[in-house]
Design a protein around this motif. Structure first.
Motif, short mmCIF file in Angstrom:
data_model
loop_
_atom_site.label_atom_id
_atom_site.label_comp_id
_atom_site.label_asym_id
_atom_site.label_seq_id
_atom_site.Cartn_x
_atom_site.Cartn_y
_atom_site.Cartn_z
N GLY A 1 -9.17 -9.48 9.65
CA GLY A 1 -9.46 -8.08 9.42
C GLY A 1 -8.60 -7.41 8.36
O GLY A 1 -8.68 -6.20 8.18
N PHE A 2 -7.79 -8.17 7.64
CA PHE A 2 -6.89 -7.57 6.64
C PHE A 2 -7.35 -7.84 5.23
O PHE A 2 -6.55 -8.06 4.34
N TYR A 3 -8.61 -7.79 4.94
CA TYR A 3 -9.14 -7.81 3.59
C TYR A 3 -8.66 -9.00 2.75
O TYR A 3 -8.21 -8.84 1.62
N THR A 4 -8.80 -10.18 3.29
CA THR A 4 -8.38 -11.38 2.57
C THR A 4 -9.13 -11.52 1.25
O THR A 4 -8.56 -11.98 0.26
N ASP A 5 -10.39 -11.08 1.19
CA ASP A 5 -11.15 -11.15 -0.06
C ASP A 5 -10.51 -10.26 -1.13
O ASP A 5 -10.43 -10.63 -2.31
N ARG A 6 -10.01 -9.10 -0.74
CA ARG A 6 -9.34 -8.20 -1.70
C ARG A 6 -7.99 -8.78 -2.13
O ARG A 6 -7.59 -8.62 -3.29
N GLU B 1 -2.99 -1.53 -3.79
CA GLU B 1 -4.05 -1.65 -2.79
C GLU B 1 -4.83 -2.89 -3.23
O GLU B 1 -5.35 -2.92 -4.35
N TRP B 2 -4.88 -3.89 -2.40
CA TRP B 2 -5.53 -5.14 -2.80
C TRP B 2 -6.93 -4.89 -3.32
O TRP B 2 -7.71 -4.16 -2.74
N GLY B 3 -7.24 -5.50 -4.44
CA GLY B 3 -8.55 -5.37 -5.05
C GLY B 3 -8.72 -4.12 -5.90
O GLY B 3 -9.76 -3.98 -6.55
N CYS B 4 -7.75 -3.25 -5.94
CA CYS B 4 -7.85 -2.00 -6.72
C CYS B 4 -7.53 -2.31 -8.18
O CYS B 4 -6.38 -2.61 -8.53
N SER C 1 -6.87 -9.65 -6.02
CA SER C 1 -5.63 -9.22 -6.68
C SER C 1 -4.84 -10.41 -7.20
O SER C 1 -4.28 -10.35 -8.31
N TRP D 1 0.85 -1.19 0.00
CA TRP D 1 0.00 0.00 0.00
C TRP D 1 0.89 1.24 0.00
O TRP D 1 2.09 1.18 0.26
#
Length: 190
Positions: free
Chosen positions: A157-162, A127-130, A166, A100
């Protein structure tokens, strides 16, 4: 300070310079980190080394065929131990360390430090998922990556889906892409 006094999560997170050594490397890899008492500390996990990163770096050094001739990207590189070890093997086609925006100044300093030792890495914002960040990485790398690395990035809580989005976006143009994810379950972080 005694070595064991600097260890947090079984890793030295207070030393301003980390040194990674392996017999497969011509020279040790030296990287800057910024622990919690450092003026360069960035809240979160990107300013310091985490234990699985060193294990993944050793794994890659003991298996250079995973890196040889490949285009490599590290997601959530933080200090950059894993990707830097891959680059220091001197067999990868290209290595890009991503994180990031707040982590980029440290990665850039480590890129400069490695360049002094003739180890070439590139640094990129992700940024993951961006989709915009992913497109920029793909454009600059022949449309995809052969090896995707991620270490110590799966934390509650660290946006594993995003992160997964990526990985899929960066791998989709190379059907034989290898993805290596290092993870340590940390009970205190869930």
């Amino acid at each position: 300070m005694a070595d064991e006094e600097r260890r947090i999560h079984n890793c030295d997170q207070r030393s301003p310079v980390l040194e990674f050594c392996h017999e497969a490397l011509a020279k040790s890899v030296k990287l800057e980190q910024c622990g919690a008492t450092s003026p360069g500390f960035v809240a979160g996990t990107s300013s310091v080394a985490w234990p699985i990163a060193t294990l993944m770096a050793r794994y890659l050094c003991s298996r250079p065929e995973l890196v040889r001739g490949r285009s490599v990207v590290e997601l959530g590189a933080g200090v950059g131990i894993v990707g830097s070890a891959a680059a220091a093997l001197q067999v990868a086609r290209r290595v890009i360390l991503t994180d990031w925006e707040g982590a980029l100044p440290l990665l850039e300093r480590n890129r400069e430090r490695l360049a002094e030792d003739s180890v070439e890495i590139h640094v990129g914002k992700l940024e993951w998922g961006c989709e915009e960040d992913q497109a920029a990485l793909l454009k600059g790398n022949d449309g995809g990556f052969d090896l995707i690395l991620a270490s110590d990035v799966i934390i509650a809580g660290f946006y594993t889906d995003r992160l997964a989005a990526s990985i899929v976006a960066l791998a989709k143009r190379h059907p034989d892409t290898t993805v290596l994810i290092g993870f340590e379950f940390r009970e205190e972080l869930h």
